[in-house]
Design an enzyme around this catalytic site. Structure first.
Site, mmCIF file in Angstrom:
data_model
loop_
_atom_site.group_PDB
_atom_site.id
_atom_site.type_symbol
_atom_site.label_atom_id
_atom_site.label_comp_id
_atom_site.label_asym_id
_atom_site.label_seq_id
_atom_site.Cartn_x
_atom_site.Cartn_y
_atom_site.Cartn_z
ATOM 1 C CB ALA A 68 7.827 1.536 4.399
ATOM 2 N N GLY A 90 10.724 2.565 -0.084
ATOM 3 C CA GLY A 90 11.882 2.299 0.756
ATOM 4 C C GLY A 90 12.779 1.200 0.183
HETATM 5 N N1 DAK Z 1 3.215 -2.741 2.420
HETATM 6 C C1 DAK Z 1 2.422 -3.705 2.937
HETATM 7 N N2 DAK Z 1 1.995 -4.764 2.230
HETATM 8 C C2 DAK Z 1 2.391 -4.838 0.943
HETATM 9 C C3 DAK Z 1 3.220 -3.862 0.336
HETATM 10 C C4 DAK Z 1 3.653 -2.771 1.139
HETATM 11 N N3 DAK Z 1 4.466 -1.821 0.684
HETATM 12 N N4 DAK Z 1 3.421 -4.216 -0.946
HETATM 13 C C5 DAK Z 1 2.749 -5.371 -1.135
HETATM 14 N N5 DAK Z 1 2.139 -5.748 0.009
HETATM 15 C C6 DAK Z 1 1.319 -6.928 0.229
HETATM 16 C C7 DAK Z 1 -0.087 -6.733 -0.340
HETATM 17 O O1 DAK Z 1 -0.906 -6.008 0.558
HETATM 18 C C8 DAK Z 1 -0.509 -8.171 -0.499
HETATM 19 O O2 DAK Z 1 -0.855 -8.682 0.772
HETATM 20 P P1 DAK Z 1 -2.234 -9.517 0.991
HETATM 21 O O3 DAK Z 1 -3.324 -8.578 0.581
HETATM 22 O O4 DAK Z 1 -2.088 -10.708 0.069
HETATM 23 O O5 DAK Z 1 -2.227 -9.865 2.450
HETATM 24 C C9 DAK Z 1 0.769 -8.879 -0.917
HETATM 25 O O6 DAK Z 1 1.841 -8.040 -0.490
HETATM 26 C C10 DAK Z 1 0.895 -9.033 -2.441
HETATM 27 O O7 DAK Z 1 0.714 -7.765 -3.033
HETATM 28 P P2 DAK Z 1 -0.433 -7.457 -4.127
HETATM 29 O O8 DAK Z 1 -1.595 -8.372 -3.961
HETATM 30 O O9 DAK Z 1 -0.690 -5.987 -4.092
HETATM 31 O O10 DAK Z 1 0.351 -7.853 -5.464
HETATM 32 P P3 DAK Z 1 0.157 -7.217 -6.918
HETATM 33 O O11 DAK Z 1 0.950 -8.064 -7.828
HETATM 34 O O12 DAK Z 1 -1.279 -6.980 -7.203
HETATM 35 O O13 DAK Z 1 0.858 -5.779 -6.831
HETATM 36 C C11 DAK Z 1 2.589 -4.197 -6.218
HETATM 37 C C12 DAK Z 1 2.219 -5.699 -6.551
HETATM 38 C C13 DAK Z 1 4.027 -4.153 -5.757
HETATM 39 C C14 DAK Z 1 2.409 -3.351 -7.486
HETATM 40 C C15 DAK Z 1 1.605 -3.709 -5.120
HETATM 41 O O14 DAK Z 1 1.624 -4.650 -4.028
HETATM 42 C C16 DAK Z 1 1.973 -2.351 -4.584
HETATM 43 O O15 DAK Z 1 1.691 -1.329 -5.205
HETATM 44 N N6 DAK Z 1 2.555 -2.344 -3.379
HETATM 45 C C17 DAK Z 1 2.876 -1.115 -2.702
HETATM 46 C C18 DAK Z 1 4.127 -0.547 -3.278
HETATM 47 C C19 DAK Z 1 4.418 0.805 -2.673
HETATM 48 O O16 DAK Z 1 3.650 1.741 -2.746
HETATM 49 N N7 DAK Z 1 5.597 0.887 -2.029
HETATM 50 C C20 DAK Z 1 6.014 2.058 -1.368
HETATM 51 C C21 DAK Z 1 5.548 2.008 0.061
HETATM 52 S S1 DAK Z 1 5.849 3.543 0.854
HETATM 53 C C22 DAK Z 1 9.704 6.919 6.013
HETATM 54 C C23 DAK Z 1 10.373 7.094 4.862
HETATM 55 C C24 DAK Z 1 10.182 6.259 3.827
HETATM 56 C C25 DAK Z 1 9.273 5.280 3.905
HETATM 57 C C26 DAK Z 1 8.592 5.089 5.053
HETATM 58 C C27 DAK Z 1 8.814 5.906 6.115
HETATM 59 N N8 DAK Z 1 9.816 7.855 7.050
HETATM 60 C C28 DAK Z 1 10.528 9.069 6.728
HETATM 61 C C29 DAK Z 1 8.964 7.721 8.186
HETATM 62 C C30 DAK Z 1 9.031 4.459 2.779
HETATM 63 C C31 DAK Z 1 7.816 4.464 2.269
HETATM 64 C C32 DAK Z 1 7.443 3.440 1.341
HETATM 65 O O17 DAK Z 1 8.198 2.591 1.001
#
Ligand code: DAK
Length: 256
Positions: free
Chosen positions: A63, A108
Site C-alpha cells: 500500500a 498489500g
Molecule cells: N508506498 C509509497 N511509495 C513507495 C512504496 C510504498 N509502499 N514503496 C516504494 N515506494 C516509492 C519510494 O518512496 C520511492 O519513491 P521516490 O522517493 O523516488 O519518490 C520509489 O518508490 C522507489 O523506492 P525506493 O527508492 O525506496 O527503492 P529502493 O530500491 O531503495 O527500496 C523497497 C525498495 C521496496 C525495499 C523500498 O521502497 C520499501 O521498503 N518500500 C516499502 C515497502 C513496504 O513497507 N511495503 C508495505 C507497505 S504497508 C490496510 C491493510 C493493509 C495495508 C494497508 C491498509 N488496512 C487494513 C487499512 C497494506 C499495508 C502495506 O502494504
C-alpha cells in the site's frame, strides 16, 4: 500510471502500472485494480487471469505509505475494506488467478499474491509482510492466508520480523509454486494460464470453489484483522513507523 487489462484469447492479463512508485497501491490504483478484476471476471470467454506489475523491479511494493500515513482509524478502515474487496474479487473470481511476481511483493502486494490461486516468481522476487516495521499489521488477509500456505510457525516468523523472503526460499516453504528466470516469467505464466483455459471451465470453476470452501477463505478472522488494523491507526507507533519510512530513517517505537 494505470491498471491495464489485456486479453489474449481466454487469458486476461492485468498489469498494475505505476513503476515510479514500485507499483505501490494508492486508492486510485486499488479502485482501478478492483474494476479491472471485475471486468476480467465477467469477461465473455475469460478462463484464467494473470496479475503482474509493470517494470522490472516490483510486482507491488504494498500500500502507498505516503498516502496511508495520515489516515484516521476510520479512513484506515475504509482503505482496509477496499484492499479486502480486491483480495475477495480475486478469490471470488470464477476463473483461477495466477500471480506473476516479477520483483518486490511486499505488504498489500504480498497479500494480493496470497489471494491468487497460484504464484509464480521470478528469480529476483522478494516477498514479505513488513507492516510491523511501520507500526501496523498485515490488513488484507495476510494474517489469515500466509499461515494457511506456509504454516503458523513460519508465518509468524515472517510477519513478526517483517523480513523479506527470496524466491528460492519462497519456493522451498511453499509460498510460491515455481521460480523462473526473470525474462521467462510472463511467458510461463501465460502458458500455465492457457493450460488451465484448455480444461473444462465449469469443472475448473467448481474445483476452485471446492478448494476455497475446504480452506475457509472467508470468516471471522478477516473481520478481526481489519478491526485490529484500524485500531493501530490510533497509535503513536503507526505515526512513527510510517513517518520514518517517508523520512528515510529508522523508526523509534515506544509501544504507545
Ligand atoms: N508506498 C509509497 N511509495 C513507495 C512504496 C510504498 N509502499 N514503496 C516504494 N515506494 C516509492 C519510494 O518512496 C520511492 O519513491 P521516490 O522517493 O523516488 O519518490 C520509489 O518508490 C522507489 O523506492 P525506493 O527508492 O525506496 O527503492 P529502493 O530500491 O531503495 O527500496 C523497497 C525498495 C521496496 C525495499 C523500498 O521502497 C520499501 O521498503 N518500500 C516499502 C515497502 C513496504 O513497507 N511495503 C508495505 C507497505 S504497508 C490496510 C491493510 C493493509 C495495508 C494497508 C491498509 N488496512 C487494513 C487499512 C497494506 C499495508 C502495506 O502494504
Amino acid at each position: 500510471m494505470s491498471v491495464d487489462l489485456e486479453r489474449d484469447g481466454p487469458v486476461a492479463l492485468i498489469t498494475v502500472n505505476r513503476p515510479e512508485a514500485l507499483n505501490a497501491f494508492d486508492t486510485a490504483h486499488l479502485e482501478a485494480l478492483l474494476a479491472r478484476l471485475r471486468e476480467a471476471g465477467a469477461g465473455e470467454g475469460v478462463r484464467a487471469i494473470v496479475i503482474t506489475g509493470a517494470g522490472e523491479r516490483a510486482f507491488i511494493a504494498g500500500a502507498d505509505i505516503k498516502e496511508m500515513q495520515g489516515k484516521t482509524p476510520l479512513a484506515a478502515k475504509g482503505f482496509a475494506e477496499l484492499g479486502q474487496a480486491v483480495c475477495a474479487a480475486i478469490e471470488g473470481a470464477p476463473q483461477p488467478a495466477i500471480a506473476a511476481i516479477n520483483g518486490f511483493a511486499l505488504g498489500g502486494g504480498c497479500e494480493v499474491a496470497l489471494a491468487c490461486d497460484i504464484r509464480l516468481a521470478s528469480d529476483r522476487a522478494q516477498l514479505g509482510q513488513p507492516e510491523v516495521g511501520l507500526g501496523i499489521l498485515p490488513g488484507w488477509g495476510g494474517t489469515q492466508r500466509l499461515p494457511r500456505l506456509v504454516g503458523a510457525g513460519r508465518a509468524k516468523e515472517i510477519i513478526f520480523t517483517g523480513r523479506r523472503v527470496g524466491a528460492e526460499e519462497a519456493l522451498r516453504i511453499g509460498l510460491v509454486n515455481a521460480v523462473h528466470p526473470a525474462g521467462d516469467l510472463l511467458p510461463r505464466a501465460r502458458e500455465l494460464a492457457a493450460g488451465i483455459a484448455a480444461q473444462g471451465p465449469l469443472a475448473v470453476r467448481h474445483a476452485k470453489l471446492a478448494i476455497g470452501q475446504a480452506f475457509g477463505e472467508t470468516g471471522g478472522g478477516f473481520a478481526q484483522e481489519a478491526q485490529l488494523f484500524a485500531l493501530l491507526f490510533g497509535t503513536a507507533d503507526q505515526r512513527e513507523g510510517m513517518g520514518a519510512f517517508v523520512e528515510r530513517r529508522q523508526p523509534r517505537f515506544t509501544g504507545a
